[in-house]
Scaffold this motif. Structure first.
Motif, PDB file in Angstrom:
ATOM      1  N   GLU A 289       0.845  -1.192   0.000  1.00 23.38           N
ATOM      2  CA  GLU A 289       0.000   0.000   0.000  1.00 23.38           C
ATOM      3  C   GLU A 289       0.881   1.242   0.000  1.00 23.38           C
ATOM      4  N   VAL A 290       0.651   2.121  -0.970  1.00 19.91           N
ATOM      5  CA  VAL A 290       1.455   3.323  -1.137  1.00 19.91           C
ATOM      6  C   VAL A 290       0.725   4.504  -0.492  1.00 19.91           C
ATOM      7  N   PRO A 291       1.389   5.288   0.351  1.00 21.81           N
ATOM      8  CA  PRO A 291       0.740   6.461   0.943  1.00 21.81           C
ATOM      9  C   PRO A 291       0.282   7.444  -0.133  1.00 21.81           C
ATOM     10  N   ASN A 292      -0.929   7.946   0.024  1.00 21.59           N
ATOM     11  CA  ASN A 292      -1.480   8.919  -0.931  1.00 21.59           C
ATOM     12  C   ASN A 292      -1.373   8.414  -2.365  1.00 21.59           C
ATOM     13  N   ALA A 293      -1.715   7.158  -2.536  1.00 18.34           N
ATOM     14  CA  ALA A 293      -1.560   6.521  -3.843  1.00 18.34           C
ATOM     15  C   ALA A 293      -2.419   7.195  -4.909  1.00 18.34           C
ATOM     16  N   ALA A 294      -1.838   7.319  -6.102  1.00 19.18           N
ATOM     17  CA  ALA A 294      -2.564   7.811  -7.265  1.00 19.18           C
ATOM     18  C   ALA A 294      -2.784   6.623  -8.200  1.00 19.18           C
ATOM     19  N   VAL A 295      -4.045   6.279  -8.434  1.00 17.63           N
ATOM     20  CA  VAL A 295      -4.354   5.159  -9.318  1.00 17.63           C
ATOM     21  C   VAL A 295      -4.044   5.577 -10.755  1.00 17.63           C
ATOM     22  N   VAL A 296      -3.121   4.872 -11.384  1.00 17.23           N
ATOM     23  CA  VAL A 296      -2.664   5.221 -12.733  1.00 17.23           C
ATOM     24  C   VAL A 296      -3.706   4.756 -13.751  1.00 17.23           C
ATOM     25  N   PRO A 297      -4.225   5.651 -14.582  1.00 12.34           N
ATOM     26  CA  PRO A 297      -5.200   5.241 -15.596  1.00 12.34           C
ATOM     27  C   PRO A 297      -4.610   4.212 -16.560  1.00 12.34           C
ATOM     28  N   ARG A 298      -5.457   3.385 -17.125  1.00 13.08           N
ATOM     29  CA  ARG A 298      -5.000   2.373 -18.072  1.00 13.08           C
ATOM     30  C   ARG A 298      -4.324   3.025 -19.280  1.00 13.08           C
ATOM     31  N   ARG A 299      -3.283   2.376 -19.751  1.00  8.75           N
ATOM     32  CA  ARG A 299      -2.575   2.785 -20.973  1.00  8.75           C
ATOM     33  C   ARG A 299      -2.144   4.255 -20.931  1.00  8.75           C
ATOM     34  N   SER A 300      -1.610   4.676 -19.794  1.00  8.40           N
ATOM     35  CA  SER A 300      -1.180   6.070 -19.664  1.00  8.40           C
ATOM     36  C   SER A 300       0.287   6.218 -19.308  1.00  8.40           C
ATOM     37  N   ALA A 301       0.972   5.104 -18.995  1.00  7.15           N
ATOM     38  CA  ALA A 301       2.363   5.179 -18.544  1.00  7.15           C
ATOM     39  C   ALA A 301       3.057   3.853 -18.814  1.00  7.15           C
TER      40      ALA A 301
END
Length: 289
Positions: free
Chosen positions: A59-71
């Motif tokens: 679990e990452v603090p203040n996690a940002a869910v990366v949108p699909r096919r964006s990185a």
């Protein structure tokens, strides 16, 4: 081009960054079929046999869910089950869970596709016998995307009990979003020594590579765009994956190739850490067996 990486090279432990540990543990236990080997406040180690770590969730603090096919990073990791019956049991469980299920008969294998609560892609698949895999005139494995025999899989599963993934389940392959195919091919094939087994770069912007004649241990695509950025430090997704060489001798051969190519590698206990041209972290280690 360097000599091929040892035929017995396989994939090892995979680590994912997630936003909510308890939610992910529930998903990976109840929907996918892992067991929890150990757990603390931010991390869980998951297993299929009750002994070895297969997957780590952090679990990452203040996690940002990366949108699909964006990185760059994970497209999907692929859970290889040992039999069609096991695939049928997984399918039955996935249907009961109500989540979206993709599917594809790839000729070399039958596959189901899902995503975890943080958009991490997961493939659950079963291989067809290697004797049935076919190659084209250029030596590429012929892989399609036909409909899976859903009824046949469910018939095999029947009403048999399901207690999770079988102990023989392994990480069959990993499929990555990369920033550039040519640089990735040069790194994975020309330096590490994986063999190119299916070149779909012109048709679909993807390459498939393997050790020992497998249909693929690593897939690479540019579906997040050429020059795709790396995810943010607090982004969900792939933290690292592991390539396991069959012996310390073979590990040293691979390390020497990297050093000769001026690629930084750092020793950390029982493994070595490095990054591919897209900034994806890889861990190299020798088999403990």
């Amino acid at each position: 081009m360097s000599r091929s990486i040892h035929a017995d090279t396989v994939l090892g432990v995979l680590k994912l960054k997630i936003s909510n540990l308890e939610r992910s543990i529930q998903f990976y236990r109840e929907v996918v079929g892992f067991q929890v080997l150990s757990q603390d406040a931010t991390t869980a180690r998951l297993t299929v046999d009750g002994h070895k770590t297969y997957l780590i969730l952090e679990e990452v603090p203040n996690a940002a869910v990366v949108p699909r096919r964006s990185a760059t990073g994970l497209y999907h990791f692929a859970i290889l089950v040992p039999t069609r019956e096991q695939l049928g049991l997984s399918l039955r469980t996935l249907i009961k869970s109500g989540i979206h299920i993709g599917q594809g008969d790839h000729m070399v294998s039958e596959a189901l596709y899902i995503s975890d609560p943080d958009n991490n892609g997961i493939e659950i698949y079963c291989d067809r016998p290697r004797s049935e895999w076919k190659k084209d005139a250029e030596g590429n494995y012929i892989m399609g995307s036909d409909p899976v025999d859903i009824e046949g899989l469910l018939k095999l599963a029947g009403d048999k009990p399901w207690s999770g993934l079988a102990a023989e389940t392994i990480l069959g392959h990993i499929h990555l979003h990369v920033s550039e195919l040519s640089k990735s091919k040069a790194f994975y094939c020309d330096i590490l020594g994986f063999d190119l087994v299916a070149d779909a770069s012109k048709m679909m912007g993807a390459l498939f590579i393997s050790a020992g004649g497998y249909h693929h241990h690593i897939g690479m695509n540019i579906w997040a765009g050429v020059g795709a950025p790396q995810p943010p430090a607090n982004g969900t997704g792939l933290a690292y994956y592991t390539i396991v060489l069959p012996s310390p001798v073979e590990l040293n051969v691979t390390l020497e190739k990297l050093r000769n190519a001026d690629i930084p590698v750092a020793e950390q206990g029982d493994h070595w850490e490095l990054k591919d041209p897209s900034g994806i972290e890889i861990r190299l280690m020798a088999s403990a067996a």
